[in-house]
Design an enzyme around this catalytic site. Structure first.
Site, PDB file in Angstrom:
ATOM      1  N   SER A  65       0.815  -1.218   0.000  1.00 49.79           N
ATOM      2  CA  SER A  65       0.000   0.000   0.000  1.00 49.79           C
ATOM      3  C   SER A  65       0.845   1.263   0.000  1.00 49.79           C
ATOM      4  O   SER A  65       0.502   2.245  -0.670  1.00 49.79           O
ATOM      5  CB  SER A  65      -0.946  -0.002   1.204  1.00 49.79           C
ATOM      6  OG  SER A  65      -1.875  -1.060   1.097  1.00 49.79           O
ATOM      7  N   ARG A 156       2.130 -11.999   7.835  1.00 46.40           N
ATOM      8  CA  ARG A 156       1.128 -11.210   7.110  1.00 46.40           C
ATOM      9  C   ARG A 156       1.614 -10.915   5.692  1.00 46.40           C
ATOM     10  O   ARG A 156       0.870 -11.057   4.733  1.00 46.40           O
ATOM     11  CB  ARG A 156       0.856  -9.916   7.872  1.00 46.40           C
ATOM     12  CG  ARG A 156      -0.300  -9.104   7.343  1.00 46.40           C
ATOM     13  CD  ARG A 156      -0.463  -7.879   8.231  1.00 46.40           C
ATOM     14  NE  ARG A 156      -1.515  -7.008   7.774  1.00 46.40           N
ATOM     15  CZ  ARG A 156      -2.666  -6.814   8.403  1.00 46.40           C
ATOM     16  NH1 ARG A 156      -2.922  -7.481   9.513  1.00 46.40           N
ATOM     17  NH2 ARG A 156      -3.553  -5.968   7.939  1.00 46.40           N
ATOM     18  N   ARG A 188       3.820  -9.052  15.050  1.00 46.94           N
ATOM     19  CA  ARG A 188       3.576  -7.687  14.577  1.00 46.94           C
ATOM     20  C   ARG A 188       2.212  -7.154  15.006  1.00 46.94           C
ATOM     21  O   ARG A 188       2.007  -5.934  15.062  1.00 46.94           O
ATOM     22  CB  ARG A 188       3.708  -7.622  13.055  1.00 46.94           C
ATOM     23  CG  ARG A 188       2.775  -8.542  12.303  1.00 46.94           C
ATOM     24  CD  ARG A 188       2.986  -8.470  10.796  1.00 46.94           C
ATOM     25  NE  ARG A 188       2.427  -7.257  10.245  1.00 46.94           N
ATOM     26  CZ  ARG A 188       2.610  -6.851   8.993  1.00 46.94           C
ATOM     27  NH1 ARG A 188       3.372  -7.566   8.173  1.00 46.94           N
ATOM     28  NH2 ARG A 188       2.052  -5.745   8.545  1.00 46.94           N
ATOM     29  N   ARG A 258       9.532   1.055   6.442  1.00 51.22           N
ATOM     30  CA  ARG A 258       8.200   1.618   6.198  1.00 51.22           C
ATOM     31  C   ARG A 258       7.691   2.251   7.489  1.00 51.22           C
ATOM     32  O   ARG A 258       7.671   1.604   8.537  1.00 51.22           O
ATOM     33  CB  ARG A 258       7.255   0.529   5.699  1.00 51.22           C
ATOM     34  CG  ARG A 258       5.842   1.004   5.487  1.00 51.22           C
ATOM     35  CD  ARG A 258       5.050   0.011   4.677  1.00 51.22           C
ATOM     36  NE  ARG A 258       3.624   0.098   4.964  1.00 51.22           N
ATOM     37  CZ  ARG A 258       2.683  -0.567   4.326  1.00 51.22           C
ATOM     38  NH1 ARG A 258       3.028  -1.386   3.348  1.00 51.22           N
ATOM     39  NH2 ARG A 258       1.412  -0.443   4.646  1.00 51.22           N
TER      40      ARG A 258
END
Length: 532
Positions: A65, A156, A188, A258
Site C-alpha cells: 500500500s 502477514r 507484529r 516503512r
C-alpha cells in the site's frame, strides 16, 4: 455570480483488489459484484502493473500500500527504500552511514547496549532480514559486545508460519558473525499496530523495557511452542527470551523502513508527551530509525527522505483547485502522507476526512469495516461541487484479505461493490469522471500452492476502469476511449492531469493511459479555484 458546480475527477483505490483468471480461492471472482462486472464489460478498462520494477521494487517483489500510493500520487516510478537500503548493505556503505556509525560509537563509549528492533522477515514490505544482518556486521566492525535483538515476527506479508525459518536464519547469522543475541520475540499484531490500539503496543513495550528473566528456551523453541497452540507469527505474544531490557543510556536502531507501522512503538519509546498509556520515559536514549517515521520524533534518521517534487496533489493545488481525500483509519496515511510523497501536511485547498475503522481484533470479524461511512463521506464531498479531485480508499479487500478468511473476504468485496454503486450515483449527478483501480493485489489469491491460507499480497495486476459521466446515468464514452495496455501505477496521475486539462510536469515520467487519438474532453468543465 456563483461559480458553477465542479465536475470532479474521482480516484477510487480498491486496496488489495487484484486480477486473477482462476476462480479458485479468488474472493473477488467468487463474490457477487454486479457493479464492477457491469463497469468491466461496458467501459474502457485495462490491467496495470503494481509490483517489482514497475513500482521501484526489486524484480518479482510484491507491491504494497505504501509503495502503491507513492507511485499513484507521484506520477513516476519511485525508487523504494527496500532497494536503497539493500544496495547499501550489498556495497557496504551501510557500514559508513553517519547516523548508524554515530550511535554505535555512543553505545561503545557508554559501555551500554545496542538494541535492534524490527520485523524479522524477507517479505520486503516493512523490512528485510538482510538489513538486520547488515546491522550485525556493522556492530562487529564497531566492536560492540552487547547487541540485543528484538524480533518482530511477520505472518502477514509472508506465510503464516514462515517466522521460524527467518529466526533460524538469523540465529545462524548471529553465530557466523559472532555478534548479537535474540532477547525478545513479538508478533507484529502487538509491536506494529497502527490503529492506536495502545494495549497492544504496551504489551510489546513492557517486554522490551522491563527486567524479566527468560525461561531457557531459544527463540525458535518459543515460536514452535506458539505454533503448537495454533498461534501463528502475526499473533505471537511478546515474550522475553534472554536478559537485555532497554535502559537509560542504551541505543536503539529501528530497522523497519516503512513508517506507518513503526511509529506508535517509537512514540512510546521516545516522546516526552506520550499519552497512549502510562510509562516512565527512558532517558537518555540514543535512537535511530532507518527512515523518517515522523518529523516530530526526537530521533536520528539513517536514510533521509527523497524529495518528490511536482506530484499530483501539488500540481492540483498550484492550479488553485480544491481536492478531497478520505479513507478509514487503516488506509488514511496512504491517501494523505504516502499519496503526497511523504509529506504530512496537506496542500493548500486539500481537505481530508478520517473515518474510524471498527475496533475488532481482526477484520474478518467485521468485513464491511467502515466502507459505508467512507462512501457517505465521499458522496457528501462530491455533491458539494467544489472539489476538482477526490481520492478515496476502500480498505476492505486488503485488510480482510490479510486474515486469510475466504468467506469474510467475499463479504468484504460485496460490500465494496455495493458502495461503488452509491458512489457512482453521486459522481453521475455531478457529471464527474471516475477512475477505479487498486494499489496491489491480495483478495484474488487467498490460499498458497499447498492449500494453506495466504495472507500476503500478490504480484498480480490490478484493474483500471474509467467512467465519464455526461449528465446521464454514467454512460461515459463507451467504446470511444481506449486505455493503453501495460500501464503502471505511475501512469494514473498523468491520466488524471489529462482529464483535468492540466499540463504534466517533466518530473512525471508516467504517461496518460487514455489513447490520444480517441481522447474526448468536455470543454465546459468548470474547475473551482481557490481565491487567493
Amino acid at each position: 455570480m456563483a461559480q458553477a458546480p465542479v465536475s470532479p475527477v474521482v480516484l477510487v483505490i480498491l486496496d488489495g483488489w487484484g486480477y486473477r483468471q482462476s476462480t479458485e480461492a479468488n474472493a473477488i471472482a467468487l463474490a457477487k459484484t454486479p457493479v464492477m462486472d457491469c463497469l468491466w464489460t461496458s467501459y474502457p478498462r485495462t490491467l496495470i502493473h503494481t509490483s517489482g520494477k514497475d513500482v521501484g521494487l526489486p524484480n518479482g517483489q510484491m507491491g504494497n500500500s505504501e509503495v502503491g500510493h507513492l507511485n499513484l500520487g507521484a506520477g513516476r516510478i519511485v525508487p523504494q527504500e527496500l532497494v536503497r537500503i539493500s544496495d547499501a548493505v550489498e556495497d557496504k556503505s551501510l557500514l559508513r552511514n553517519p547516523a548508524l556509525v554515530n550511535i554505535c560509537q555512543e553505545v561503545r563509549d557508554r559501555q551500554s547496549k545496542l538494541h535492534l528492533i524490527g520485523l524479522c522477515s524477507d517479505g520486503g514490505v516493512h523490512s528485510h532480514l538482510d538489513h538486520l544482518i547488515g546491522l550485525l556486521e556493522l556492530a562487529k566492525e564497531q566492536h560492540l559486545d552487547q547487541v540485543c535483538i528484538h524480533v518482530i515476527t511477520d505472518g502477514r506479508d509472508t506465510n503464516t508460519n514462515e517466522g521460524i525459518n527467518a529466526v533460524a536464519k538469523l540465529e545462524s547469522s548471529i553465530k557466523e558473525i559472532g555478534v548479537g543475541r535474540i532477547v525478545t520475540v513479538s508478533g507484529r499484531y502487538y509491536a506494529m499496530d497502527r490503529d492506536r490500539r495502545w494495549d497492544r503496543i504496551q504489551k510489546a513495550y513492557d517486554v522490551y523495557t522491563q527486567d524479566r528473566p527468560g525461561d531457557g528456551r531459544s527463540a525458535t523453541e518459543v515460536i514452535k511452542d506458539f505454533y503448537k497452540n495454533s498461534i501463528t507469527d502475526e499473533f505471537i505474544e511478546p515474550t522475553r527470551i534472554a536478559p537485555g531490557a532497554i535502559k537509560s543510556g542504551d541505543g536503539v536502531i529501528f530497522f523497519n523502513f516503512r513508517p506507518d507501522r513503526a511509529r506508535q512503538l517509537c512514540y512510546a519509546l521516545t516522546m516526552p508527551n506520550f499519552d497512549g498509556f502510562e510509562r516512565e520515559l527512558i532517558q537518555p536514549l540514543s535512537f535511530v530509525t532507518f527512515t523518517q517515521y515522523d518529523p516530530k520524533l526526537p530521533v536520528k534518521v539513517a536514510f533521509e527522505p527523497q524529495n518528490l517534487n511536482n506530484i499530483l496533489g501539488e500540481v492540483v493545488a498550484r492550479e488553485g483547485l480544491k481536492q478531497f481525500r478520505t479513507a478509514e483509519t487503516e488506509k488514511y496515511p496512504h491517501v494523505t502522507y504516502f499519496f503526497n510523497g511523504g509529506l504530512e501536511n496537506p496542500f493548500e485547498g486539500e481537505d481530508r476526512e478520517l473515518i474510524q475503522s471498527p475496533m475488532v481484533a481482526t477484520y474478518d470479524q467485521a468485513p464491511a469495516m467502515s466502507a459505508e461511512t467512507v462512501t457517505d463521506t465521499a458522496c457528501n464531498a462530491i455533491e458539494k461541487g467544489i472539489y476538482s479531485l477526490v481520492v478515496i480508499n476502500y480498505a476492505n479487500p486488503d485488510m480482510v484479505g490479510h486474515t486469510g478468511n475466504l468467506e469474510a473476504a467475499i463479504q468484504a468485496i460485496e460490500t465494496v461493490d455495493n458502495c461503488l454503486g452509491r458512489l457512482l450515483t453521486s459522481i453521475s449527478k455531478m457529471g464527474g469522471t471516475v477512475l477505479i483501480t487498486a494499489d496491489h493485489g491480495n483478495a484474488e489469491l487467498m490460499v498458497d500452492e499447498n492449500g494453506n491460507p495466504w495472507t500476503a499480497h500478490s504480484t498480480n495486476p490490478v484493474p483500471l476502469i474509467i467512467v465519464e459521466g455526461e449528465g446521464r446515468k454514467i454512460p461515459g464514452h463507451g467504446g470511444a476511449v481506449d486505455l493503453a495496455d501495460n500501464g503502471r501505477l505511475a501512469d494514473i496521475a498523468p491520466t488524471i492531469l489529462e482529464i483535468l486539462q492540466l499540463p504534466k510536469p517533466e518530473e512525471m515520467t508516467g504517461r496518460s493511459l487514455i489513447e490520444p487519438i480517441h481522447l474526448e474532453i468536455k470543454q465546459n468543465r468548470t474547475p473551482v479555484r481557490i481565491s487567493r
